[in-house]
Write a protein that holds these residues in place. Structure first.
Motif, PDB file in Angstrom:
ATOM      1  N   MET A   1      20.501 -27.454 -43.518  1.00 12.12           N
ATOM      2  CA  MET A   1      20.466 -28.738 -44.191  1.00 12.12           C
ATOM      3  C   MET A   1      19.345 -29.622 -43.625  1.00 12.12           C
ATOM      4  O   MET A   1      18.685 -30.322 -44.357  1.00 12.12           O
ATOM      5  N   ALA A   2      19.145 -29.565 -42.314  1.00 18.39           N
ATOM      6  CA  ALA A   2      18.106 -30.389 -41.705  1.00 18.39           C
ATOM      7  C   ALA A   2      16.723 -29.974 -42.193  1.00 18.39           C
ATOM      8  O   ALA A   2      15.864 -30.820 -42.440  1.00 18.39           O
ATOM      9  N   LEU A   3      16.510 -28.672 -42.359  1.00 17.99           N
ATOM     10  CA  LEU A   3      15.219 -28.191 -42.850  1.00 17.99           C
ATOM     11  C   LEU A   3      14.977 -28.667 -44.277  1.00 17.99           C
ATOM     12  O   LEU A   3      13.863 -29.075 -44.623  1.00 17.99           O
ATOM     13  N   LEU A   4      16.013 -28.666 -45.089  1.00 19.70           N
ATOM     14  CA  LEU A   4      15.890 -29.146 -46.470  1.00 19.70           C
ATOM     15  C   LEU A   4      15.520 -30.626 -46.494  1.00 19.70           C
ATOM     16  O   LEU A   4      14.649 -31.048 -47.269  1.00 19.70           O
ATOM     17  N   ASN A   5      16.134 -31.416 -45.635  1.00 21.10           N
ATOM     18  CA  ASN A   5      15.804 -32.845 -45.545  1.00 21.10           C
ATOM     19  C   ASN A   5      14.365 -33.049 -45.093  1.00 21.10           C
ATOM     20  O   ASN A   5      13.661 -33.925 -45.602  1.00 21.10           O
ATOM     21  N   GLN A   6      13.916 -32.258 -44.136  1.00 21.57           N
ATOM     22  CA  GLN A   6      12.538 -32.371 -43.654  1.00 21.57           C
ATOM     23  C   GLN A   6      11.539 -31.967 -44.732  1.00 21.57           C
ATOM     24  O   GLN A   6      10.498 -32.622 -44.888  1.00 21.57           O
TER      25      GLN A   6
END
Length: 149
Positions: A1-6
């Motif tokens: 999820m963090a990679l998608l936000n980034q």
């Protein structure tokens, strides 16, 4: 999820910076450049001083102070309103860092989200400022005696 936000943030940053570079005047281009350089320096600071979000992020805080100074300078030297909004939004992000320095009980995830959230309103303000400049240029093209900037 963090990679998608980034990745989403990177997409929005590139889109707004490209739009400001293409259609903006000098304040919009400088504002976009500040956002790009600040984002790159934030990544470098996060990778260099990474204590996790459990404690205040000293490296990111320093970058945010520099970005705040740059936007404050832009707001003082520009004839646009949007740099005031961007500076205000970023001041909130800096205040969040100060809150975590003052009270160490601030939870890690809300601290991270709150510190990251304010970049989006900043990008929206730059995009709106660029759109307003483009609109002014188009309106002045219809009236030949108006000074263009």
């Amino acid at each position: 999820m963090a990679l998608l936000n980034q990745l989403f943030y990177l997409f929005v940053l590139v889109a707004v910076a490209s739009y400001a570079g293409w259609q903006g005047g000098w304040p919009e281009r400088i504002g976009a450049a500040i956002m790009v350089v600040g984002s790159v320096l934030t990544v470098i600071a996060a990778m260099s001083f990474y204590p996790g979000w459990q404690t205040p992020q000293a490296g990111i805080f320093i970058v945010d102070l520099l970005v705040l100074a740059a936007f404050g300078n832009l707001a003082l030297n520009s004839d646009r309103y949007w740099p005031l909004w961007v500076t205000s939004f970023h001041l909130i992000a800096v205040t969040i860092h100060l809150a975590t320095l003052a009270d160490r009980s601030v939870a890690a995830l809300p601290y991270a989200w709150a510190a990251e959230f304010w970049a989006y309103p900043m990008l929206v303000a730059i995009a709106v400022g660029t759109w307003n400049r483009r609109r002014r240029i188009q309106a002045s093209a219809q009236r030949p005696n108006v000074v263009r900037y």
